[in-house]
Design a protein around this motif. Structure first.
Motif, PDB file in Angstrom:
ATOM      1  N   GLY A 135     -10.847 -16.711  -4.339  1.00  0.00           N
ATOM      2  CA  GLY A 135      -9.423 -16.989  -4.353  1.00  0.00           C
ATOM      3  C   GLY A 135      -8.732 -16.549  -3.087  1.00  0.00           C
ATOM      4  N   VAL A 136      -7.624 -15.810  -3.244  1.00  0.00           N
ATOM      5  CA  VAL A 136      -6.843 -15.365  -2.092  1.00  0.00           C
ATOM      6  C   VAL A 136      -6.243 -14.002  -2.416  1.00  0.00           C
ATOM      7  N   ARG A 137      -6.181 -13.156  -1.377  1.00  0.00           N
ATOM      8  CA  ARG A 137      -5.588 -11.835  -1.538  1.00  0.00           C
ATOM      9  C   ARG A 137      -4.314 -11.765  -0.685  1.00  0.00           C
ATOM     10  N   ALA A 138      -3.204 -11.400  -1.324  1.00  0.00           N
ATOM     11  CA  ALA A 138      -1.932 -11.232  -0.631  1.00  0.00           C
ATOM     12  C   ALA A 138      -1.710  -9.752  -0.357  1.00  0.00           C
ATOM     13  N   VAL A 139      -1.224  -9.448   0.848  1.00  0.00           N
ATOM     14  CA  VAL A 139      -0.923  -8.073   1.243  1.00  0.00           C
ATOM     15  C   VAL A 139       0.559  -8.006   1.582  1.00  0.00           C
ATOM     16  N   PHE A 140       1.247  -7.010   1.051  1.00  0.00           N
ATOM     17  CA  PHE A 140       2.687  -6.886   1.239  1.00  0.00           C
ATOM     18  C   PHE A 140       3.024  -5.672   2.088  1.00  0.00           C
ATOM     19  N   ALA A 141       4.226  -5.675   2.654  1.00  0.00           N
ATOM     20  CA  ALA A 141       4.637  -4.616   3.563  1.00  0.00           C
ATOM     21  C   ALA A 141       4.621  -3.244   2.898  1.00  0.00           C
ATOM     22  N   SER A 142       4.809  -3.200   1.596  1.00  0.00           N
ATOM     23  CA  SER A 142       4.810  -1.933   0.865  1.00  0.00           C
ATOM     24  C   SER A 142       3.420  -1.338   0.728  1.00  0.00           C
ATOM     25  N   GLY A 143       2.381  -2.127   1.042  1.00  0.00           N
ATOM     26  CA  GLY A 143       1.005  -1.708   0.824  1.00  0.00           C
ATOM     27  C   GLY A 143       0.406  -2.292  -0.437  1.00  0.00           C
ATOM     28  N   ARG A 144       1.242  -2.890  -1.273  1.00  0.00           N
ATOM     29  CA  ARG A 144       0.761  -3.541  -2.496  1.00  0.00           C
ATOM     30  C   ARG A 144      -0.137  -4.716  -2.126  1.00  0.00           C
ATOM     31  N   THR A 145      -1.174  -4.953  -2.907  1.00  0.00           N
ATOM     32  CA  THR A 145      -2.006  -6.143  -2.770  1.00  0.00           C
ATOM     33  C   THR A 145      -2.062  -6.861  -4.112  1.00  0.00           C
ATOM     34  N   ALA A 146      -2.346  -8.148  -4.055  1.00  0.00           N
ATOM     35  CA  ALA A 146      -2.477  -8.949  -5.275  1.00  0.00           C
ATOM     36  C   ALA A 146      -3.474 -10.054  -5.003  1.00  0.00           C
ATOM     37  N   GLU A 147      -4.254 -10.388  -6.012  1.00  0.00           N
ATOM     38  CA  GLU A 147      -5.250 -11.455  -5.874  1.00  0.00           C
ATOM     39  C   GLU A 147      -4.976 -12.553  -6.886  1.00  0.00           C
ATOM     40  N   ALA A 148      -5.288 -13.778  -6.486  1.00  0.00           N
ATOM     41  CA  ALA A 148      -5.045 -14.927  -7.360  1.00  0.00           C
ATOM     42  C   ALA A 148      -5.965 -16.068  -6.966  1.00  0.00           C
ATOM     43  N   SER A 149      -5.946 -17.108  -7.796  1.00  0.00           N
ATOM     44  CA  SER A 149      -6.720 -18.310  -7.490  1.00  0.00           C
ATOM     45  C   SER A 149      -6.061 -19.134  -6.389  1.00  0.00           C
ATOM     46  N   LEU A 150      -4.721 -19.045  -6.314  1.00  0.00           N
ATOM     47  CA  LEU A 150      -3.948 -19.888  -5.400  1.00  0.00           C
ATOM     48  C   LEU A 150      -2.706 -19.131  -4.967  1.00  0.00           C
ATOM     49  N   LEU A 151      -2.328 -19.288  -3.696  1.00  0.00           N
ATOM     50  CA  LEU A 151      -1.082 -18.729  -3.178  1.00  0.00           C
ATOM     51  C   LEU A 151      -0.197 -19.876  -2.705  1.00  0.00           C
ATOM     52  N   ILE A 152       1.026 -19.912  -3.210  1.00  0.00           N
ATOM     53  CA  ILE A 152       1.989 -20.939  -2.832  1.00  0.00           C
ATOM     54  C   ILE A 152       3.065 -20.303  -1.967  1.00  0.00           C
ATOM     55  N   GLY A 153       3.213 -20.800  -0.761  1.00  0.00           N
ATOM     56  CA  GLY A 153       4.244 -20.309   0.147  1.00  0.00           C
ATOM     57  C   GLY A 153       5.514 -21.121  -0.030  1.00  0.00           C
ATOM     58  N   ALA A 154       6.469 -20.547  -0.754  1.00  0.00           N
ATOM     59  CA  ALA A 154       7.763 -21.199  -0.974  1.00  0.00           C
ATOM     60  C   ALA A 154       8.862 -20.323  -0.383  1.00  0.00           C
ATOM     61  N   ASP A 155       8.584 -19.781   0.806  1.00  0.00           N
ATOM     62  CA  ASP A 155       9.437 -18.750   1.398  1.00  0.00           C
ATOM     63  C   ASP A 155      10.322 -19.258   2.533  1.00  0.00           C
ATOM     64  N   GLY A 156      10.733 -20.530   2.445  1.00  0.00           N
ATOM     65  CA  GLY A 156      11.808 -21.027   3.288  1.00  0.00           C
ATOM     66  C   GLY A 156      11.440 -21.374   4.710  1.00  0.00           C
ATOM     67  N   ILE A 157      12.470 -21.701   5.493  1.00  0.00           N
ATOM     68  CA  ILE A 157      12.258 -22.226   6.836  1.00  0.00           C
ATOM     69  C   ILE A 157      11.625 -21.198   7.768  1.00  0.00           C
ATOM     70  N   ARG A 158      11.837 -19.920   7.507  1.00  0.00           N
ATOM     71  CA  ARG A 158      11.213 -18.875   8.323  1.00  0.00           C
ATOM     72  C   ARG A 158       9.985 -18.300   7.610  1.00  0.00           C
ATOM     73  N   SER A 159       9.225 -19.172   7.010  1.00  0.00           N
ATOM     74  CA  SER A 159       8.102 -18.809   6.152  1.00  0.00           C
ATOM     75  C   SER A 159       7.070 -17.905   6.830  1.00  0.00           C
ATOM     76  N   ALA A 160       6.818 -16.752   6.209  1.00  0.00           N
ATOM     77  CA  ALA A 160       5.720 -15.906   6.663  1.00  0.00           C
ATOM     78  C   ALA A 160       4.384 -16.537   6.298  1.00  0.00           C
ATOM     79  N   THR A 161       4.344 -17.229   5.162  1.00  0.00           N
ATOM     80  CA  THR A 161       3.107 -17.885   4.739  1.00  0.00           C
ATOM     81  C   THR A 161       2.661 -18.921   5.759  1.00  0.00           C
ATOM     82  N   ARG A 162       3.616 -19.691   6.287  1.00  0.00           N
ATOM     83  CA  ARG A 162       3.290 -20.714   7.288  1.00  0.00           C
ATOM     84  C   ARG A 162       2.616 -20.099   8.510  1.00  0.00           C
ATOM     85  N   SER A 163       3.150 -18.982   8.989  1.00  0.00           N
ATOM     86  CA  SER A 163       2.590 -18.327  10.174  1.00  0.00           C
ATOM     87  C   SER A 163       1.214 -17.750   9.899  1.00  0.00           C
TER      88      SER A 163
END
Length: 397
Positions: A135-163
Motif C-alpha cells: 500500500g502506501v505510508r503517509a508521514v505527517f509533520a507531527s511525526g504521526r504515520t499512517a498506512e493504507a491501501s490508497l492515498l488520495i491527495g485532495a489538498d488543493g492548488i498548493r497540494s503537498a501530495t502533488r509535489s
C-alpha cells in the motif's frame, strides 16, 4: 480496503462520503484545525455538481445551507444587459444552482462524512508519502504515520501530495486576477439572480442574500500581484476607485458592512503525473479550474473515483479507469476556465467587441455551447455492499 484522504475540504469530504457509501474504511487528514471555518467567500454549484450531491445523498443538506439561484444576468460596464440566462444549468433543468459560503459547504459535507463513518483528523500536515509492498505510508509533520491501501491527495492548488508524487510538478502562478469579497446592506437586489458585471478593471459579482444583505465579489484584473497587507478601509477605498465607473458596484461597495480578505487567483500548467499505483490526485490538486466550476468538478472527481474503485479488480486498474473517464472533460473545462479568465482581463477594444457581440451570441448559442458542461451526469454509486462483500473486495485490492 482502507483509504487515506489528504485534505478535508470539498474534494476530500466528498470523497470520504462516496467511499464510505461503498463500505471502505476512510480517514481524512486535514492540515488546518478548522477547515470548515468561514474561510474565503461564497461559491456556486452548478447542476452537474448538484447531481453528484444527489447521488451521495447530501443534496438537500447543501440546498438548505445555501441560496437558490435560478438565473444569471451579465452586464457591461455601462450597465447594458448582455445576457439573461439560467444560472449553472439549461433552461429545462429544474435543478437550480446553489450559492453558499465555502465554509458552509465544507461543514455540510464533513458532517455527512462523519455520519457515514469516516474518521477526520485535523492539524496534521503531510510531509511524505511512501509506496510500500502492500500500500502506501503517509508521514505527517507531527511525526504521526499512517498506512493504507490508497492515498488520495485532495489538498488543493498548493497540494503537498502533488509535489511528493512528482518533485518536478508545476507550481501555481499568479494569474493576473485577485478576488476580494464582502457583504453589503441596504441595497435592493432582485432575489435569485446572479449578477456579473464586466467592469473596466475586472468582473464584479453580486446577488441577494438572506436578511436583506447582498453578497459581492470583485475579481480585479491586476498584472502585478497586489500588496495584501492593506486594512479593510484601505481595500474599500482602493476598490471604490477601481469601480468608480460602474454605478451598481460602486453603490454596493459604499454599503459594505463586512469585508473578506483578498485571495490571489492562480493558474497551473498541466500536471503530467496525477497518480501512481497507490496515490491519486483529486480536485484542485490535480486540475484547478475555477470559472464557477471548481467545487462541481471536485465533486465529479470524488464520485467517479469511487465508482472506479467499485468496478475494477485492483487499485491500479481503478486509478487508470478514473483517469481515462475524467481526462477529456477536465481538459475541456480547463480550457473554458482560461477563456473565462481572459474575458475578465480584457482590454478596451476587446471589451467593446464583447459588448457588441455578446447579446447576440448569448441568445443564439448559450445553451448549445454549455450543454456539455451542465447536462453531464456521472451516474450513481453502486448499491451499498455488505460487510462481507467489502472485506472480500478489500482482500482483492
Amino acid at each position: 480496503m482502507n483509504v487515506i484522504v489528504i485534505g478535508g475540504g470539498v474534494a476530500g469530504a466528498a470523497s470520504a462520503i462516496a467511499l464510505r457509501r461503498l463500505g471502505v474504511e476512510v480517514t481524512v487528514y486535514e492540515a488546518y484545525a478548522e477547515p470548515a471555518g468561514q474561510v474565503g467567500s461564497f461559491l456556486s454549484l452548478a447542476s452537474n455538481g448538484l447531481r453528484v450531491l444527489r447521488s451521495l445523498g447530501v443534496l438537500e443538506q447543501v440546498q438548505r445551507a445555501g441560496i437558490d439561484v435560478p438565473g444569471q444576468r451579465m452586464w457591461s460596464s455601462s450597465a447594458k444587459l448582455l445576457g439573461d440566462v439560467p444560472r449553472g444549468r439549461l433552461s429545462g433543468d429544474e435543478l437550480h444552482s446553489v450559492t453558499l459560503m465555502r465554509g458552509a459547504l465544507v461543514e455540510a459535507l464533513r458532517a455527512e462524512a462523519l455520519v457515514a463513518g469516516a474518521a477526520i483528523v485535523t492539524g496534521e500536515r503531510l510531509v511524505d508519502a511512501v509506496t510500500t509492498e502492500g500500500g502506501v505510508r503517509a508521514v505527517f509533520a507531527s511525526g504521526r504515520t499512517a498506512e493504507a491501501s490508497l492515498l488520495i491527495g485532495a489538498d488543493g492548488i498548493r497540494s503537498a501530495t502533488r509535489s511528493l508524487l512528482d518533485p518536478h510538478a508545476p507550481t501555481p502562478e499568479y494569474a493576473g486576477l485577485y478576488s476580494i469579497s464582502g457583504i453589503a446592506d441596504g441595497i435592493e437586489t432582485e432575489p435569485g439572480i446572479f449578477n456579473l458585471t464586466f467592469a473596466r478593471n475586472g468582473a464584479f459579482i453580486h446577488l441577494a442574500a438572506p436578511g436583506g444583505k447582498v453578497w459581492w465579489s470583485a475579481q480585479v484584473s491586476s498584472p502585478a500581484q497586489p500588496e495584501l497587507s492593506r486594512t479593510d478601509e484601505e481595500w474599500l477605498r482602493h476598490l471604490a476607485g477601481l469601480y468608480r465607473h460602474e454605478q451598481v458596484p460602486s453603490a454596493i461597495l459604499d454599503a459594505t458592512v463586512e469585508l473578506h480578505r483578498p485571495t490571489l487567483m492562480h493558474r497551473l500548467d498541466a500536471i503530467p503525473v496525477c497518480q501512481n499505483d497507490r496515490i491519486a490526485l483529486l480536485g484542485d490538486a490535480g486540475h484547478p479550474v475555477g470559472a464557477g466550476q471548481g467545487a462541481s468538478m471536485a465533486l465529479e472527481d470524488a464520485l467517479v473515483l469511487a465508482q472506479s474503485l467499485a468496478a475494477e479488480p485492483s487499485i491500479k486498474a481503478a486509478l487508470s479507469a478514473y483517469a481515462a473517464v475524467r481526462s477529456d472533460r477536465v481538459a475541456k473545462m480547463v480550457k473554458a476556465a482560461s477563456d473565462n479568465r481572459d474575458a475578465k482581463t480584457a482590454g478596451p477594444l476587446a471589451r467593446w467587441m464583447r459588448d457588441l457581440v455578446m447579446p447576440v451570441g448569448v441568445r443564439l448559442c448559450y445553451e448549445r455551447a454549455t450543454a456539455w458542461l451542465y447536462t453531464h451526469d456521472c451516474g450513481e454509486l453502486p448499491t451499498s455492499r455488505t460487510p462481507a462483500d467489502s472485506q472480500a473486495r478489500g482482500a482483492r485490492l
